[in-house]
Motif scaffolding. Structure first.
Motif, mmCIF file in Angstrom:
data_model
loop_
_atom_site.group_PDB
_atom_site.id
_atom_site.type_symbol
_atom_site.label_atom_id
_atom_site.label_comp_id
_atom_site.label_asym_id
_atom_site.label_seq_id
_atom_site.Cartn_x
_atom_site.Cartn_y
_atom_site.Cartn_z
ATOM 1 N N GLU A 1 -8.772 0.364 -1.014
ATOM 2 C CA GLU A 1 -8.393 1.681 -1.547
ATOM 3 C C GLU A 1 -7.479 1.547 -2.754
ATOM 4 N N ILE A 2 -6.481 0.671 -2.663
ATOM 5 C CA ILE A 2 -5.535 0.507 -3.772
ATOM 6 C C ILE A 2 -6.212 -0.131 -4.980
ATOM 7 N N LEU A 3 -7.007 -1.171 -4.779
ATOM 8 C CA LEU A 3 -7.705 -1.793 -5.902
ATOM 9 C C LEU A 3 -8.659 -0.821 -6.572
ATOM 10 N N LYS B 1 -9.471 2.458 -11.469
ATOM 11 C CA LYS B 1 -9.827 3.728 -12.106
ATOM 12 C C LYS B 1 -8.711 4.255 -13.011
ATOM 13 N N SER B 2 -7.467 4.090 -12.557
ATOM 14 C CA SER B 2 -6.351 4.675 -13.297
ATOM 15 C C SER B 2 -5.840 3.790 -14.433
ATOM 16 N N MET B 3 -6.074 2.457 -14.294
ATOM 17 C CA MET B 3 -5.499 1.544 -15.283
ATOM 18 C C MET B 3 -6.551 0.741 -16.029
ATOM 19 N N ALA C 1 1.745 -5.937 -8.445
ATOM 20 C CA ALA C 1 1.282 -5.576 -7.100
ATOM 21 C C ALA C 1 -0.188 -5.948 -6.912
ATOM 22 N N GLN C 2 -0.983 -5.731 -7.953
ATOM 23 C CA GLN C 2 -2.398 -6.098 -7.876
ATOM 24 C C GLN C 2 -2.547 -7.601 -7.661
ATOM 25 N N PHE D 1 0.836 -1.207 0.000
ATOM 26 C CA PHE D 1 0.000 0.000 0.000
ATOM 27 C C PHE D 1 0.867 1.252 0.000
ATOM 28 N N TYR D 2 1.840 1.324 0.909
ATOM 29 C CA TYR D 2 2.692 2.507 1.000
ATOM 30 C C TYR D 2 3.442 2.731 -0.312
ATOM 31 N N ALA D 3 3.964 1.645 -0.891
ATOM 32 C CA ALA D 3 4.725 1.768 -2.134
ATOM 33 C C ALA D 3 3.863 2.302 -3.273
ATOM 34 N N LEU D 4 2.667 1.734 -3.425
ATOM 35 C CA LEU D 4 1.806 2.153 -4.532
ATOM 36 C C LEU D 4 1.296 3.579 -4.351
#
Length: 252
Positions: A241-243, A248-250, A209-210, A190-193
């Motif tokens: 949150e990351i997913l 949305k972005s990819m 990562a996903q 999470f922190y890295a992404l």
């Protein structure tokens, strides 16, 4: 396969009658668990969040800020007010101002605490303390991705400066360790992404990562710190949150 309905069940089992979240169905609610449970609900579904929002407000209205003697817990309390779109008590700023100088003078500050103090100083517009904390963040010798994440929230230039450190922290399983050469955990991923978001990074980094995040998903609807582990509210909130952000972005 990730199931939004199962994750709703996971969250509802931890939502207490007082509107707060507990770490397990049997444990009482805490501010930290409510913070992560609220964020998980918010990022999971607008419809679901609308459903649980009135109940969570019940917990918020019972929250006594004057019992919060740690800046990070106070930060979490303020974020709850903001996410739930509730007006903060007028006397809160005076309380923060009273405590802020005492807290900011502490020498044993970790990056998460520096970030919380910085956020609070900006919240009440204490510019001198804000500047002092920004200077401290820029010169701090960090050790982990968590450290770098909180420092880079204050100074965005650190993201580019330490990009190689972040990328070298990714492992073959797609997750990220505390630093290069260490075992992957969900919170580090999470922190890295979050650090990498907005930077020009090869899509494969995010795809890998996903894959790791989805491997942390359990049949109870929650996410663990690592594949095969026990589900936690914190790791569930981080994962959702990351997913949500990646989808949305990819468009993946």
């Amino acid at each position: 396969m990730f199931s939004q309905e199962k994750t709703k069940e996971f969250l509802l089992l931890r939502l207490k009658d007082n509107g707060g979240f507990g770490a397990t169905p049997l444990l009482p609610s805490t501010l930290e668990d409510t913070y992560f449970g609220t964020l998980a609900s918010f990022f999971l579904s607008a419809t679901f969040f609308k459903e649980v929002k009135p109940k969570i407000k019940r917990f918020l209205f019972q929250l006594n800020f004057y019992d919060l003697h740690d800046p990070f817990k106070l930060y979490q309390g303020i974020k709850l007010y903001q996410v739930l779109e509730v007006e903060l008590p007028s006397e809160l700023k005076e309380y923060i101002k009273e405590k802020l100088t005492l807290w900011s003078l502490s020498e044993a500050l970790k990056p998460a605490r520096i970030f919380a103090l910085w956020y609070l100083s900006k919240f009440i517009n204490e510019k001198m303390i804000t500047t002092a904390l920004e200077n401290r963040a820029s010169s701090f010798e960090f050790k982990t991705l968590e450290d770098l994440f909180y420092l880079s929230e204050i100074n965005h230039g650190l993201k580019d400066k330490y990009l190689d450190f972040v990328l070298r922290s990714q492992n073959g399983d797609g997750g990220f360790g505390f630093y290069p050469g260490t075992t992957s955990f969900l919170e580090n991923t999470f922190y890295a992404l979050k650090i990498l978001s907005g930077l020009s990074i090869h899509r494969n980094v995010f795809h890998k990562a996903q894959h790791f995040i989805r491997a942390c998903y359990n049949d109870d609807g929650g996410f663990a710190r690592k594949p095969g582990g026990i589900s936690f509210l914190e790791s569930t909130a981080f994962s959702i949150e990351i997913l949500n952000s990646l989808s949305k972005s990819m468009s993946i």
